[in-house]
Scaffold this motif. Structure first.
Motif, short mmCIF file in Angstrom:
data_model
loop_
_atom_site.label_atom_id
_atom_site.label_comp_id
_atom_site.label_asym_id
_atom_site.label_seq_id
_atom_site.Cartn_x
_atom_site.Cartn_y
_atom_site.Cartn_z
N ALA A 1 56.82 2.67 -113.23
CA ALA A 1 55.54 2.32 -113.86
C ALA A 1 55.71 1.07 -114.72
CB ALA A 1 55.04 3.49 -114.70
N ARG A 2 56.78 1.03 -115.51
CA ARG A 2 57.00 -0.14 -116.37
C ARG A 2 57.24 -1.39 -115.51
NH1 ARG A 2 60.34 1.99 -119.53
NH2 ARG A 2 58.95 2.27 -121.31
N PHE A 3 58.03 -1.26 -114.46
CA PHE A 3 58.30 -2.39 -113.58
C PHE A 3 57.01 -2.91 -112.95
CE2 PHE A 3 59.27 -3.99 -109.30
CZ PHE A 3 60.21 -4.97 -109.59
N ASN A 4 56.21 -1.99 -112.41
CA ASN A 4 55.00 -2.39 -111.68
C ASN A 4 53.94 -2.99 -112.59
OD1 ASN A 4 56.02 -1.51 -109.20
ND2 ASN A 4 55.21 0.56 -109.46
N LEU A 5 53.69 -2.33 -113.73
CA LEU A 5 52.59 -2.75 -114.59
C LEU A 5 52.97 -3.86 -115.55
CD1 LEU A 5 51.70 0.28 -113.69
CD2 LEU A 5 50.16 0.08 -115.63
N VAL A 6 54.19 -3.79 -116.11
CA VAL A 6 54.58 -4.75 -117.14
C VAL A 6 55.28 -5.96 -116.55
CG1 VAL A 6 55.92 -5.07 -119.26
CG2 VAL A 6 54.74 -2.90 -118.85
N LYS A 7 56.30 -5.74 -115.74
CA LYS A 7 57.09 -6.86 -115.24
C LYS A 7 56.34 -7.65 -114.17
CE LYS A 7 61.77 -8.28 -114.52
NZ LYS A 7 63.18 -7.90 -114.75
N LEU A 8 55.67 -6.92 -113.24
CA LEU A 8 54.96 -7.61 -112.17
C LEU A 8 53.51 -7.93 -112.54
CD1 LEU A 8 56.17 -5.66 -109.00
CD2 LEU A 8 57.06 -7.80 -109.94
N GLY A 9 52.89 -7.08 -113.35
CA GLY A 9 51.49 -7.29 -113.67
C GLY A 9 50.54 -6.72 -112.63
N ALA A 10 51.02 -5.77 -111.82
CA ALA A 10 50.13 -5.08 -110.88
C ALA A 10 49.30 -4.05 -111.64
CB ALA A 10 50.95 -4.40 -109.79
N ARG A 11 48.19 -3.61 -111.04
CA ARG A 11 47.31 -2.64 -111.68
C ARG A 11 46.92 -1.54 -110.69
NH1 ARG A 11 49.28 -4.40 -115.45
NH2 ARG A 11 48.38 -5.50 -117.24
N PRO A 12 46.84 -0.29 -111.17
CA PRO A 12 46.42 0.81 -110.30
C PRO A 12 44.95 0.68 -109.91
CG PRO A 12 47.63 1.63 -112.22
CD PRO A 12 47.31 0.20 -112.48
N THR A 13 44.67 1.03 -108.67
CA THR A 13 43.29 1.01 -108.18
C THR A 13 42.79 2.40 -107.80
OG1 THR A 13 44.06 0.56 -105.92
CG2 THR A 13 43.54 -1.34 -107.32
N GLY A 14 43.65 3.40 -107.80
CA GLY A 14 43.23 4.75 -107.46
C GLY A 14 44.37 5.74 -107.62
N TYR A 15 44.01 7.02 -107.66
CA TYR A 15 44.98 8.11 -107.78
C TYR A 15 44.77 9.05 -106.61
CZ TYR A 15 47.82 11.75 -110.02
OH TYR A 15 48.79 12.67 -110.31
N ALA A 16 45.84 9.41 -105.91
CA ALA A 16 45.76 10.31 -104.77
C ALA A 16 46.65 11.52 -105.00
CB ALA A 16 46.17 9.60 -103.49
N GLU A 17 46.12 12.70 -104.75
CA GLU A 17 46.90 13.92 -104.86
C GLU A 17 47.66 14.19 -103.57
OE1 GLU A 17 44.58 17.27 -106.08
OE2 GLU A 17 43.54 16.17 -107.68
N ASN A 18 48.97 14.41 -103.70
CA ASN A 18 49.82 14.81 -102.57
C ASN A 18 49.61 13.89 -101.36
OD1 ASN A 18 51.85 16.51 -101.63
ND2 ASN A 18 50.43 17.99 -100.78
N PHE A 19 49.70 12.60 -101.59
CA PHE A 19 49.33 11.59 -100.60
C PHE A 19 50.14 11.71 -99.31
CE2 PHE A 19 49.52 6.99 -99.20
CZ PHE A 19 48.20 6.92 -98.78
N TYR A 20 51.45 11.92 -99.43
CA TYR A 20 52.32 12.01 -98.25
C TYR A 20 52.67 13.46 -97.90
CZ TYR A 20 53.18 7.00 -98.96
OH TYR A 20 53.05 5.64 -99.12
N GLY A 21 52.08 14.43 -98.59
CA GLY A 21 52.51 15.81 -98.43
C GLY A 21 53.78 16.06 -99.23
N VAL A 22 54.35 17.25 -99.10
CA VAL A 22 55.60 17.56 -99.80
C VAL A 22 56.73 16.79 -99.12
CG1 VAL A 22 57.23 19.38 -100.40
CG2 VAL A 22 54.77 19.81 -100.54
N MET A 23 57.52 16.06 -99.92
CA MET A 23 58.54 15.18 -99.36
C MET A 23 59.92 15.82 -99.48
SD MET A 23 57.10 11.51 -100.72
CE MET A 23 58.10 10.57 -99.58
N ALA A 24 60.65 15.81 -98.38
CA ALA A 24 61.98 16.44 -98.33
C ALA A 24 63.06 15.38 -98.44
CB ALA A 24 62.13 17.23 -97.03
#
Length: 270
Positions: free
Chosen positions: A139-162
């Motif tokens: 989160a710190r890398f994406n938002l602070v260092k790069l300056g990217a911003r979230p555009t949406g929130y998805a629940e269980n986007f890829y399913g349970v990951m093994a």
């Protein structure tokens, strides 16, 4: 796809080359099957996935590279130490599907700057990707260092990951957009309301009704999941409810604090 030139492209390329030089790596696009196999092995070493849950297959990398997508590797001498794979998306964007590198050396940052220069060369104005909102360092890398911003929130986007990192957790994700042709929205000055805090490593719900609110994250979710699965699950559900709920109501994530909190500007605050 033709390649652009110009002052902005040259500047981005120079910044990317300087970042790679500081980390002692060389970054280049990949085109050959043995190179794609090296990327597959590197990602396997990072995530230790179930064979049916690999981040990206060799066949897909071949397809992405062939159709104008982005497959690049960071090399320390002859050894691959980082890689990134992306494909073209709607609206003049590259979707960065997966990036993996040695942590703490700046290789991931150098790869993102190489990706940025590549996009500007190809007249693309956005890079999009997803990440787990519980992983504080990302989160710190994406938002602070790069300056990217979230555009949406998805629940269980890829399913349970093994895999060894996600530990069977549900795969909630933030959708990210890194605009390459402008500056990101910045958070307003305090005071802020604490919508989700932390006590004894567990989430504590507060007030989510302020014009600017803070949403905490665990210090190290990967370690916490292994040591205390119940606490890891509590964080997943709390961040899903609070951060996901604020974003569904029109809230905009505009920053990330040094203490590991998302700064969310709610719709009513403008």
């Amino acid at each position: 796809m033709g390649r652009r030139t110009g002052k902005a492209v040259e500047g981005a390329r120079r910044v990317a080359e300087e970042a790679a030089l500081r980390t002692g790596v060389t970054i280049r696009e990949l085109h050959r099957i043995p190179e794609f196999k090296d990327v597959h092995r590197l990602f396997d070493d990072i995530w230790h996935p179930d064979p049916a849950n690999a981040p990206v297959s060799v066949e897909l990398m071949i397809g992405f590279a062939h159709t104008g997508g982005y497959v690049a590797g960071a090399y320390e001498g002859e050894r691959l130490v980082g890689a990134s794979v992306g494909f073209l998306a709607a609206g003049g964007a590259l979707h960065s599907h997966v990036t993996g590198a040695a942590i703490g050396r700046g290789i991931g940052y150098a790869l993102k700057l190489h990706q940025r220069a590549w996009c500007l060369e190809h007249d693309l104005t956005r890079i999009t990707w997803t990440f787990d909102p519980l992983v504080r360092r990302n989160a710190r890398f994406n938002l602070v260092k790069l300056g990217a911003r979230p555009t949406g929130y998805a629940e269980n986007f890829y399913g349970v990951m093994a895999d060894a990192i996600n530990e069977g957790d549900e795969s909630d994700r933030l959708f990210m957009a890194w605009r390459l042709d402008g500056e990101p929205e910045q958070p307003p000055p305090p005071p802020y309301t604490v919508a989700l805090g932390v006590a004894d490593e567990r989430p504590v719900k507060g007030r989510a009704d302020g014009p600017v609110t803070l949403v905490a994250t665990p210090h190290d979710i990967e370690t916490l999941r292994r040591r205390d699965p119940g606490a890891g699950k509590a964080w997943r559900l709390a961040v899903r409810e609070v951060l996901g709920g604020l974003m569904r109501q029109g809230g905009r994530v505009t920053g990330f604090t040094d203490a590991g909190e998302y700064v969310v500007v709610t719709r009513q605050s403008g």
